[in-house]
Design an enzyme around this catalytic site. Structure first.
Site, PDB file in Angstrom:
ATOM      1  N   GLN A 177     -55.767  28.841  -7.731  1.00 13.97           N
ATOM      2  CA  GLN A 177     -55.068  30.064  -8.095  1.00 13.97           C
ATOM      3  C   GLN A 177     -55.882  31.327  -7.850  1.00 13.97           C
ATOM      4  OE1 GLN A 177     -51.955  30.433  -8.830  1.00 13.97           O
ATOM      5  NE2 GLN A 177     -51.472  28.255  -8.921  1.00 13.97           N
ATOM      6  N   CYS A 322     -37.617  21.837 -21.508  1.00 18.31           N
ATOM      7  CA  CYS A 322     -36.203  21.760 -21.112  1.00 18.31           C
ATOM      8  C   CYS A 322     -36.038  21.750 -19.602  1.00 18.31           C
ATOM      9  CB  CYS A 322     -35.442  22.942 -21.681  1.00 18.31           C
ATOM     10  SG  CYS A 322     -35.747  23.236 -23.415  1.00 18.31           S
TER      11      CYS A 322
END
Length: 482
Positions: A177, A322
């Protein structure tokens, strides 16, 4: 359509595109051959290695190209551990490492090695003192990312590298990153990265092993890439990856763009909590990547939120359970102890238009409000409306164990079979149905509840009493404090 997921994969850099197309005609032959076409391929490969090594901050003969950043991590971890087998078999890594490190650690443990996780604080940062305390004579390797892929927090690589050097333990740094924004500081021993994070083509990784670092490549070997990454090199992709990385280092544009994106991210960090109620912005506000911000929204289904943002024209990512096929929260958010539901990661690519960020800030409150309404969350006063405790005395007890002192009047909320964020929504609705000092016990078999209920208590100034086993799932007890 604004693309705000550069932390997953950055758009192809223009220089990478040009280099890829040009090298398709020149770099197709086997660079190990001595005829003209092979020599041409070898020249391209060597030039790419020199450019990449300069950007990384190592010697060209210390760097090899791999088929991916994940493969670079796996090769780096296994090779370093194998070379130090006689010293010890203990692997140290932070609790927020990329899954490639965690998977390599699992393989090491299954083969008879040991590993220890280094805890992080609420911003996702490792304390150098914890590393010093964990280092021992049997430590074979320490793995530490330079910056986190989910929340952007930078790690104290220089401090940890000094500690590892003093202890004689190699340090592997996952720089996937941070490498697009500059070389990784500190005396690392091994470094890995992935080209598609900085705008190179996918399918190219880097593995750098400093001279003097013991390394024994595992698995079948051949003569290519110093025996550390077998197989025919994808020369056009490697050339494109190195060219784009060199372009990012060529002038002051990268620093200027990093500063501009940092200002845009600061705007998001400041305005999202002002525009959207019940939001937690996570990650270190100072020691962070310039282009990345992550926040979580209470009472929001992460998958629904991402779908709605996609329909509004924004591509973002999430660490919410989720949005995962496993229905378990992100290990990064879990280690930090922060809210996971309704999680949004915004990572801005080079050249992001300021107007797109402003439009995102305009759209986000409407999207969150719509998702909450569909889940039955009242538009205002979600759990702040004063209610009497008249029904609390008639409610079921909180389920005390025999011999325990009696709890104040409490409620039991049955959320079994319900997924995030429904258990938290039902807790929020129930908390004011008990008097101050009373308890609400939430029954849930959703793994995310173990993380999100304590996080909700922190955000709403309620007391998290703890968790106890239940016939199904677990019982999470919350005491009303306010």
């Amino acid at each position: 359509m604004p693309y705000f997921d550069a932390a997953s994969a950055a758009p192809l850099h223009p220089v990478a595109r040009e280099a890829l197309l040009a090298s398709l005609d020149e770099g197709w032959a086997d660079p190990a051959r001595l005829y003209r076409e092979g020599r041409r391929g070898r020249l391209l490969l060597d030039a790419a290695r020199e450019a990449a090594a300069e950007a990384v901050g190592c010697r060209p003969d210390e760097l090899v190209f791999t088929p991916s950043g994940t493969q670079a991590v796996h090769s780096g971890v296994s090779g370093a551990l194998a070379a130090r087998r006689r010293v010890g078999r203990r692997l140290l890594h932070s609790a927020v490492e990329h899954s490639s490190v965690l998977h390599a650690a699992e393989v090491h443990e299954a083969a008879g090695g040991s590993r220890a996780e280094l805890a992080v604080d609420r911003t996702g940062r490792v304390a150098a003192g914890d590393v010093a305390a964990a280092l021992g004579p049997d430590t074979a390797l320490v793995c530490l990312q330079s910056a986190n892929h989910e929340v952007g927090t930078e790690q104290p690589v220089e401090e940890v590298a000094a500690l590892c050097r003093e202890a004689g333990v190699p340090l592997l740094v996952d720089a996937a990153q941070s490498l697009p924004w500059g070389p990784v500081p500190g005396g690392w021993s091994l470094l890995t990265a992935s080209a598609h994070k900085w705008g190179g083509p996918p399918g190219v990784g880097l593995l750098a092993v400093r001279k003097g670092t013991r390394f024994a490549a595992q698995g079948p070997r051949d003569e290519r890439e110093s025996g550390r990454s077998p197989g025919f090199e994808n020369i056009p992709a490697v050339v494109a990856a190195a060219a784009s990385l060199r372009a990012l280092r060529a002038g002051p544009e990268t620093a200027d763009e990093a500063a501009r994106l940092r200002r845009l991210v600061d705007r998001i960090r400041t305005r999202v909590p002002e525009l959207v109620p019940d939001v937690e912005v996570v990650g270190d506000p100072v020691h962070r990547l310039p282009h990345l911000v992550t926040f979580s929204c209470l009472y929001v289904d992460g998958e629904a939120l991402l779908h709605e943002l996609d329909r509004a024209g924004f591509s973002v990512s999430s660490g919410s359970s989720c949005t995962s096929s496993t229905l378990t929260p992100s290990h990064v958010l879990r280690a930090m102890g922060v809210l996971s539901e309704g999680n949004v990661r915004v990572s801005l690519p080079y050249g992001t238009d300021e107007a797109d960020v402003e439009r995102f800030l305009d759209v986000l409150p409407q999207v969150v409000r719509a998702v909450r309404e569909r889940l039955g969350v009242p538009a205002a006063g979600r759990e702040t409306a004063a209610t009497t405790a008249g029904g609390a005395a008639e409610a079921a007890p909180a389920g005390e164990e025999p011999g325990e002192p009696a709890e104040p009047a409490g409620l039991v909320v049955d959320s079994l079979g319900k997924r995030c964020p429904l258990p938290v929504i039902e807790l929020a609705k129930a908390i004011h149905e008990v008097p101050v000092g009373g308890t609400v016990t939430v029954l849930s078999d959703d793994e995310a509840a173990r993380q999100d209920i304590p996080a909700w208590c922190t955000m709403r100034d309620q007391e998290y009493v703890g968790e106890r086993p239940a016939e199904r799932g677990a019982a999470y007890v919350v005491r009303r404090r306010a």
